[in-house]
Design a protein around this motif. Structure first.
Motif, PDB file in Angstrom:
ATOM      1  N   ASP A  39       0.827  -1.209   0.000  1.00  0.00           N
ATOM      2  CA  ASP A  39       0.000   0.000   0.000  1.00  0.00           C
ATOM      3  C   ASP A  39       0.862   1.261   0.000  1.00  0.00           C
ATOM      4  N   ARG A  40       2.021   1.191   0.625  1.00  0.00           N
ATOM      5  CA  ARG A  40       2.889   2.379   0.690  1.00  0.00           C
ATOM      6  C   ARG A  40       3.390   2.802  -0.688  1.00  0.00           C
ATOM      7  N   THR A  41       3.429   1.873  -1.612  1.00  0.00           N
ATOM      8  CA  THR A  41       3.903   2.189  -2.956  1.00  0.00           C
ATOM      9  C   THR A  41       2.782   2.217  -3.989  1.00  0.00           C
ATOM     10  N   GLY A  42       1.616   1.718  -3.618  1.00  0.00           N
ATOM     11  CA  GLY A  42       0.533   1.613  -4.575  1.00  0.00           C
ATOM     12  C   GLY A  42       0.660   0.411  -5.503  1.00  0.00           C
ATOM     13  N   LEU A  43       1.620  -0.450  -5.242  1.00  0.00           N
ATOM     14  CA  LEU A  43       1.806  -1.636  -6.069  1.00  0.00           C
ATOM     15  C   LEU A  43       0.857  -2.751  -5.645  1.00  0.00           C
ATOM     16  N   ARG A  44       0.592  -3.652  -6.566  1.00  0.00           N
ATOM     17  CA  ARG A  44      -0.105  -4.891  -6.260  1.00  0.00           C
ATOM     18  C   ARG A  44       0.895  -6.028  -6.312  1.00  0.00           C
ATOM     19  N   ALA A  45       0.537  -7.151  -5.724  1.00  0.00           N
ATOM     20  CA  ALA A  45       1.455  -8.291  -5.697  1.00  0.00           C
ATOM     21  C   ALA A  45       1.887  -8.684  -7.108  1.00  0.00           C
ATOM     22  N   GLY A  46       0.980  -8.580  -8.073  1.00  0.00           N
ATOM     23  CA  GLY A  46       1.308  -8.946  -9.446  1.00  0.00           C
ATOM     24  C   GLY A  46       2.274  -7.999 -10.123  1.00  0.00           C
ATOM     25  N   ASP A  47       2.501  -6.814  -9.526  1.00  0.00           N
ATOM     26  CA  ASP A  47       3.427  -5.845 -10.110  1.00  0.00           C
ATOM     27  C   ASP A  47       4.878  -6.106  -9.723  1.00  0.00           C
ATOM     28  N   ILE A  48       5.098  -6.970  -8.740  1.00  0.00           N
ATOM     29  CA  ILE A  48       6.443  -7.218  -8.210  1.00  0.00           C
ATOM     30  C   ILE A  48       7.208  -8.151  -9.132  1.00  0.00           C
ATOM     31  N   GLY A  49       8.448  -7.773  -9.464  1.00  0.00           N
ATOM     32  CA  GLY A  49       9.240  -8.567 -10.396  1.00  0.00           C
ATOM     33  C   GLY A  49       9.933  -9.761  -9.762  1.00  0.00           C
ATOM     34  N   PHE A  50      10.254  -9.676  -8.462  1.00  0.00           N
ATOM     35  CA  PHE A  50      10.970 -10.752  -7.785  1.00  0.00           C
ATOM     36  C   PHE A  50      10.600 -10.718  -6.309  1.00  0.00           C
ATOM     37  N   THR A  51      10.446 -11.885  -5.714  1.00  0.00           N
ATOM     38  CA  THR A  51      10.098 -12.003  -4.300  1.00  0.00           C
ATOM     39  C   THR A  51      11.117 -12.903  -3.606  1.00  0.00           C
ATOM     40  N   CYS A  52      11.600 -12.474  -2.449  1.00  0.00           N
ATOM     41  CA  CYS A  52      12.570 -13.277  -1.709  1.00  0.00           C
ATOM     42  C   CYS A  52      12.252 -13.187  -0.218  1.00  0.00           C
ATOM     43  N   SER A  53      12.344 -14.317   0.469  1.00  0.00           N
ATOM     44  CA  SER A  53      11.998 -14.356   1.890  1.00  0.00           C
ATOM     45  C   SER A  53      13.116 -14.978   2.702  1.00  0.00           C
ATOM     46  N   GLY A  54      13.102 -14.681   4.008  1.00  0.00           N
ATOM     47  CA  GLY A  54      14.055 -15.264   4.939  1.00  0.00           C
ATOM     48  C   GLY A  54      13.320 -15.786   6.160  1.00  0.00           C
ATOM     49  N   SER A  55      13.619 -17.013   6.548  1.00  0.00           N
ATOM     50  CA  SER A  55      12.989 -17.604   7.729  1.00  0.00           C
ATOM     51  C   SER A  55      13.768 -18.859   8.102  1.00  0.00           C
ATOM     52  N   SER A  56      13.321 -19.556   9.147  1.00  0.00           N
ATOM     53  CA  SER A  56      14.010 -20.764   9.592  1.00  0.00           C
ATOM     54  C   SER A  56      13.015 -21.866   9.908  1.00  0.00           C
ATOM     55  N   ASP A  57      13.216 -23.019   9.284  1.00  0.00           N
ATOM     56  CA  ASP A  57      12.366 -24.171   9.576  1.00  0.00           C
ATOM     57  C   ASP A  57      12.551 -24.666  11.010  1.00  0.00           C
ATOM     58  N   TYR A  58      13.721 -24.413  11.604  1.00  0.00           N
ATOM     59  CA  TYR A  58      13.959 -24.838  12.988  1.00  0.00           C
ATOM     60  C   TYR A  58      12.985 -24.163  13.945  1.00  0.00           C
ATOM     61  N   LEU A  59      12.695 -22.887  13.700  1.00  0.00           N
ATOM     62  CA  LEU A  59      11.748 -22.183  14.560  1.00  0.00           C
ATOM     63  C   LEU A  59      10.332 -22.699  14.344  1.00  0.00           C
ATOM     64  N   ALA A  60       9.983 -22.942  13.088  1.00  0.00           N
ATOM     65  CA  ALA A  60       8.626 -23.394  12.782  1.00  0.00           C
ATOM     66  C   ALA A  60       8.406 -24.842  13.197  1.00  0.00           C
ATOM     67  N   GLY A  61       9.487 -25.628  13.238  1.00  0.00           N
ATOM     68  CA  GLY A  61       9.358 -27.018  13.645  1.00  0.00           C
ATOM     69  C   GLY A  61       8.842 -27.932  12.554  1.00  0.00           C
ATOM     70  N   ARG A  62       8.931 -27.477  11.291  1.00  0.00           N
ATOM     71  CA  ARG A  62       8.520 -28.342  10.187  1.00  0.00           C
ATOM     72  C   ARG A  62       9.287 -27.941   8.932  1.00  0.00           C
ATOM     73  N   ALA A  63       9.518 -28.940   8.084  1.00  0.00           N
ATOM     74  CA  ALA A  63      10.290 -28.700   6.872  1.00  0.00           C
ATOM     75  C   ALA A  63       9.513 -27.875   5.857  1.00  0.00           C
ATOM     76  N   PHE A  64      10.232 -27.064   5.110  1.00  0.00           N
ATOM     77  CA  PHE A  64       9.666 -26.247   4.038  1.00  0.00           C
ATOM     78  C   PHE A  64       8.501 -25.390   4.513  1.00  0.00           C
ATOM     79  N   SER A  65       8.622 -24.877   5.743  1.00  0.00           N
ATOM     80  CA  SER A  65       7.544 -24.051   6.281  1.00  0.00           C
ATOM     81  C   SER A  65       7.364 -22.763   5.488  1.00  0.00           C
ATOM     82  N   PHE A  66       8.443 -22.308   4.829  1.00  0.00           N
ATOM     83  CA  PHE A  66       8.347 -21.044   4.092  1.00  0.00           C
ATOM     84  C   PHE A  66       7.364 -21.135   2.935  1.00  0.00           C
ATOM     85  N   THR A  67       7.095 -22.346   2.426  1.00  0.00           N
ATOM     86  CA  THR A  67       6.141 -22.461   1.323  1.00  0.00           C
ATOM     87  C   THR A  67       4.733 -22.083   1.765  1.00  0.00           C
TER      88      THR A  67
END
Length: 351
Positions: A39-67
């Protein structure tokens, strides 16, 4: 350190950082943050060219939790997406590299962590050398206490100075409505000598997100972009016994490569979860009393694992956006006793 393409942080958003968020899943915690940063930029999710995330499966307690977190972004129609098992600051580094190639003009970077469900002190032992250190189960606070004691023994600090770092940080956090700890917080009893409760970060849950944009696109999306003039990350030896815990050569080298020493900075957001680590970082980064350190309160006010480093970059960028800083330094760390360190230098256009 000049690059062929100018890239800036054009928006930043974060959650309210809380001791527990049992009633929320990672997606439910993340979704409002993603909506706000778009909202701060007026963009929609479909306008984004690349998406990257950071997290840890150890904290979530399950594999591939980022999906699962991608449900908050929206992965259909298919998007260009990546993930790092690290703090979101390293996800930002990957996104910055992607934009440098010219494959995208905008990028969404987000990270999140829920530390409350388990013992984060024990979970973090999995970062240690698996043959010599990890079997001994030295937790993260005990290792930080070794570093603090080494600083005291070397005459570089004392317990009174450590207490003053905590007091200043949490006083600064009174202006940060998202912080978990604000205002006067007692130093408390020793947790692991010489560190008291007040010298250590709060355990809590939270999320952060930023949007990057290149060149003229950045100026279209933000009135005063925070240009990334340099960014670099380095690592110390894995074995703690071969390191000088009173110094951080990797932070110094990353800062040098990012151009932090070319001209003075006016603001520094340091990812120092323990008071003693701010002492080490100040020396490595050559920060004098004229630099305002952690005006947001830093990791001593809110320390969501895997998001606290991205928060430092976001907070520094937000100060540039608001005109409160012209040249800011942001630092992120990962691993025991400042093992891995990333430094970014952000600048606003001349006023």
């Amino acid at each position: 350190m000049r690059t062929a393409r100018d890239i800036a942080v054009v928006a930043f958003a974060q959650s309210d950082h809380r001791r527990t968020s049992d009633e929320l899943s990672e997606v439910e915690m993340l979704l409002p943050v993603l909506h706000e940063v778009l909202d701060r930029t007026g963009l929609r999710a479909g306008d984004i060219g690349f998406t990257c995330s950071g997290s840890s499966d150890y904290l979530a307690g399950r594999a591939f939790s980022f999906t699962m977190a991608l449900d908050g972004v929206g992965a259909w129609p298919p998007i260009s997406e990546s993930h790092v098992e690290m703090d979101g600051a390293w996800a930002l580094y990957e996104a910055w590299t992607k934009l440098l190639t010219g494959d995208a003009d905008t990028a969404l970077v987000y990270s999140y962590g829920k530390s409350s469900p388990g013992s984060v002190r024990d979970v973090l032992t999995r970062q240690l050398d698996p043959y010599y250190l990890a079997p001994l189960w030295p937790d993260s606070v005990a290792l930080a206490a070794l570093q603090a004691q080494a600083l005291i023994d070397a005459g570089e600090t004392d317990e009174a100075e450590l207490a003053s770092v905590a007091t200043r940080s949490r006083a600064s956090a009174t202006a940060n409505s998202h912080a978990q700890l604000r205002g006067p917080v007692p130093q408390g009893d020793y947790l692991v000598r010489p560190l008291r409760t007040g010298d250590c970060p709060p355990i809590g849950d939270g999320a952060a997100a930023v949007i990057l944009a290149a060149g003229d696109r950045a100026r279209e999306l933000c009135e005063r972009p925070a240009w990334i003039r340099g960014i670099d990350h380095r690592i110390e030896p894995h074995a703690l016994g071969v390191r000088d815990l009173t110094d951080s050569p990797s932070t110094r080298l990353a800062a040098e490569r990012a151009g932090a020493f070319e001209r003075p900075v006016d603001t520094a957001e340091l990812h120092a979860p323990f008071t003693s680590q701010e002492i080490v970082l100040r020396k490595a980064l050559r920060l004098d009393e004229g630099v305002r350190v952690n005006p947001s309160g830093g990791a001593l006010a809110a320390n969501p694992i895997m998001a606290a480093g991205l928060l430092r970059i976001g907070e520094a960028a937000a100060r540039v956006h608001r005109g409160e800083s012209d040249r800011a330094l942001a630092h992120a760390t990962s691993g025991p006793c400042l093992q891995q360190n990333l430094v970014a230098v952000l600048e606003g256009d001349a006023r």
